[in-house]
Design a protein around this motif. Structure first.
Motif, short mmCIF file in Angstrom:
data_model
loop_
_atom_site.label_atom_id
_atom_site.label_comp_id
_atom_site.label_asym_id
_atom_site.label_seq_id
_atom_site.Cartn_x
_atom_site.Cartn_y
_atom_site.Cartn_z
N ILE A 60 0.84 -1.20 0.00
CA ILE A 60 0.00 0.00 0.00
C ILE A 60 0.87 1.25 0.00
CG2 ILE A 60 -2.16 -0.84 1.02
CD1 ILE A 60 0.13 0.86 3.35
N SER A 61 0.21 2.36 -0.35
CA SER A 61 0.87 3.66 -0.37
C SER A 61 0.30 4.52 0.76
CB SER A 61 0.59 4.34 -1.71
OG SER A 61 0.72 5.74 -1.59
N LEU A 62 1.15 5.35 1.34
CA LEU A 62 0.67 6.28 2.37
C LEU A 62 0.47 7.68 1.77
CD1 LEU A 62 2.80 5.13 5.44
CD2 LEU A 62 0.44 4.54 4.89
N GLY A 63 0.37 7.74 0.43
CA GLY A 63 0.04 9.01 -0.21
C GLY A 63 1.16 9.60 -1.01
N GLN A 64 0.90 10.81 -1.51
CA GLN A 64 1.80 11.40 -2.50
C GLN A 64 3.08 11.99 -1.92
OE1 GLN A 64 -1.21 13.98 -3.98
NE2 GLN A 64 -0.81 15.63 -2.53
N ASN A 65 3.06 12.39 -0.66
CA ASN A 65 4.26 13.00 -0.07
C ASN A 65 5.21 11.92 0.46
OD1 ASN A 65 2.82 15.29 -0.56
ND2 ASN A 65 2.44 15.80 1.58
N ARG A 66 6.50 12.17 0.27
CA ARG A 66 7.49 11.23 0.83
C ARG A 66 7.60 11.49 2.33
NH1 ARG A 66 13.49 11.57 -1.51
NH2 ARG A 66 13.46 13.50 -0.30
N LEU A 67 7.16 10.51 3.13
CA LEU A 67 7.17 10.69 4.58
C LEU A 67 8.41 10.07 5.19
CD1 LEU A 67 3.46 9.70 5.42
CD2 LEU A 67 4.36 11.97 4.87
N ARG A 68 8.94 10.71 6.22
CA ARG A 68 10.00 10.10 7.01
C ARG A 68 9.46 8.82 7.64
NH1 ARG A 68 14.44 12.99 8.69
NH2 ARG A 68 14.47 15.17 8.09
N THR A 69 10.38 7.91 8.00
CA THR A 69 9.97 6.63 8.59
C THR A 69 9.02 6.82 9.77
OG1 THR A 69 12.02 5.58 7.90
CG2 THR A 69 10.86 4.53 9.71
N GLU A 70 9.40 7.66 10.73
CA GLU A 70 8.56 7.80 11.92
C GLU A 70 7.25 8.51 11.59
OE1 GLU A 70 11.16 9.58 11.38
OE2 GLU A 70 10.85 11.66 11.98
N THR A 71 7.26 9.40 10.59
CA THR A 71 6.02 10.07 10.19
C THR A 71 5.07 9.06 9.56
OG1 THR A 71 7.40 11.97 9.66
CG2 THR A 71 5.09 12.10 9.01
N ALA A 72 5.63 8.15 8.75
CA ALA A 72 4.83 7.11 8.11
C ALA A 72 4.14 6.26 9.16
CB ALA A 72 5.70 6.25 7.21
N ALA A 73 4.87 5.89 10.22
CA ALA A 73 4.28 5.07 11.29
C ALA A 73 3.18 5.83 12.02
CB ALA A 73 5.37 4.63 12.26
N ILE A 74 3.44 7.10 12.32
CA ILE A 74 2.45 7.93 13.02
C ILE A 74 1.22 8.12 12.12
CG2 ILE A 74 1.98 10.26 13.91
CD1 ILE A 74 5.03 10.35 14.72
N PHE A 75 1.46 8.35 10.83
CA PHE A 75 0.34 8.53 9.90
C PHE A 75 -0.49 7.26 9.79
CE2 PHE A 75 -1.39 8.44 5.51
CZ PHE A 75 -2.37 9.39 5.71
N ALA A 76 0.16 6.10 9.78
CA ALA A 76 -0.57 4.82 9.73
C ALA A 76 -1.43 4.66 10.98
CB ALA A 76 0.41 3.66 9.60
N ALA A 77 -0.87 5.01 12.14
CA ALA A 77 -1.62 4.91 13.40
C ALA A 77 -2.83 5.86 13.38
CB ALA A 77 -0.72 5.24 14.59
N ALA A 78 -2.62 7.06 12.85
CA ALA A 78 -3.71 8.05 12.77
C ALA A 78 -4.79 7.58 11.80
CB ALA A 78 -3.15 9.41 12.34
N THR A 79 -4.37 6.99 10.68
CA THR A 79 -5.33 6.49 9.70
C THR A 79 -6.19 5.39 10.32
OG1 THR A 79 -3.87 7.00 7.85
CG2 THR A 79 -5.58 5.36 7.44
#
Lengths: 232, 232
Positions: free
Chosen positions: A206-225
């Protein structure tokens, strides 16, 4: 409300370790007779009255106990370690506040460190649980072998990758009211081999969207989603 | 891809300030003849060839320019300052990575600080824009007066509050494909007066869920929710 933690509890009494006791007595000026709220991190919300107010050793008499139902559903976050340890610490704090089930730091081919201060991450996790008024303490662990985490079972398994090809968006593919696990790679992403072995183990890319997220941001964004989709 | 930033651009040339030049030449060992990608933070993605590789002053010849359409829709985050400045810095980094439109730190009755190092926050915002490969630089500002931010117009206006009464969940109320503004209060929450004046200005009271989130976590979670609902 201020929530404290202890795992030294019997039917009628609870005692608190030096850190919690110091916090209670020295920082918050609690004294004998004061009512406190605390949890065992296993789903209980206790109320008690302080009977011994020593700054190294607080003892409370339990006056009520409420059992919260275990959130069987939840998100397991599996993340490659970040170069700066601090970024993992922030990830743990934010993911715990957002209510994830557990967090695993996993070794990957392109990981930029192999030393994780697990005790520190667990301390931050405990503090974030109390801060956010939750009664279940997420397990925080380190697994050096990537292949091992692929054995973990979950109703929905996702691997976040930064491929050029279009991938389904996490927030669309994720179904509510089911547990899920999401793998988040290191700065240079997972290797093709790692992605293939995850796919073979039943993980959806899966993709977390169009912006390239830092590793920890990706994890936080996944938790928020997960939180948003499940309206938690 | 590595994305650089400069606002010193004419039709054919771009020059880079000392920080960007040092990063390019000293850290990344770029030299004359190398191709670079850069943005003006106003929606342009430029490609260029380095013609002067001085560590204090890089000059590039522009070879192509692509204009991205302005994301008119987006989330405006308005947040009370946190006691520790560092928490605001993390909020800025994460919110910019997740693609917010702009960020305003706003003074509130219960704010725990009234000094904000805006230059530092803006530097972090710029860096996060480059890191996440975006071409629009979010405005980051400080407004000491709460009543002033209420004048800001937006198709959807929300104030996140921690009332005991049940409130609509942000992720349900938020409509996709429209801009929005969300107000996030300080540790002790907004005062009833502040909530009332926001309501009078057309703000809907919403909840960010069952867990008590720290101020900066609430802002990051709001940004993540906007991204998820809009599938960005």
């Amino acid at each position: 409300m201020q929530l404290f933690f202890t795992d030294i509890i019997n039917d009628t009494w609870a005692t608190f370790d030096q850190v919690e006791s110091g916090h209670m007595i020295q920082s918050l000026r609690k004294k004998t007779g004061d009512e406190i709220d605390f949890t065992d991190g296993l789903g209980h919300h206790f109320k008690g009255i302080i009977v011994e107010a020593d700054r190294k050793h607080v003892k409370a008499s339990i006056t009520s106990s409420q059992r919260h139902t275990q959130e069987q559903l939840g998100l397991s976050v599996v993340m490659a370690p970040t170069k700066q340890h601090e970024r993992m610490e922030w990830m743990v704090e934010k993911c715990v506040e957002m209510g994830v089930l557990d967090i695993t730091i996993v070794g990957t081919k392109r990981s930029e460190r192999n030393k994780v201060r697990l005790d520190r991450l667990q301390k931050i996790g405990l503090s974030a649980m109390k801060q956010s008024l939750q009664f279940f303490l997420p397990t925080i662990s380190y697994e050096p072998k990537f292949s091992k985490v692929l054995l973990k079972e979950s109703p929905q398994k996702f691997i976040a990758v930064c491929l050029d090809q279009p991938l389904p968006y996490f927030g669309i593919d994720l179904k509510p009211s089911q547990g899920a696990i999401v793998l988040v790679g290191p700065e240079g992403d997972f290797t093709p081999d790692e992605v293939d072995s995850a796919a073979a183990a039943g993980y959806s890319k899966i993709s977390l969207g169009q912006n390239r997220l830092r590793t920890e941001t990706a994890a936080i964004f996944a938790a928020a989603t997960y939180k948003t989709i499940n309206k938690l």
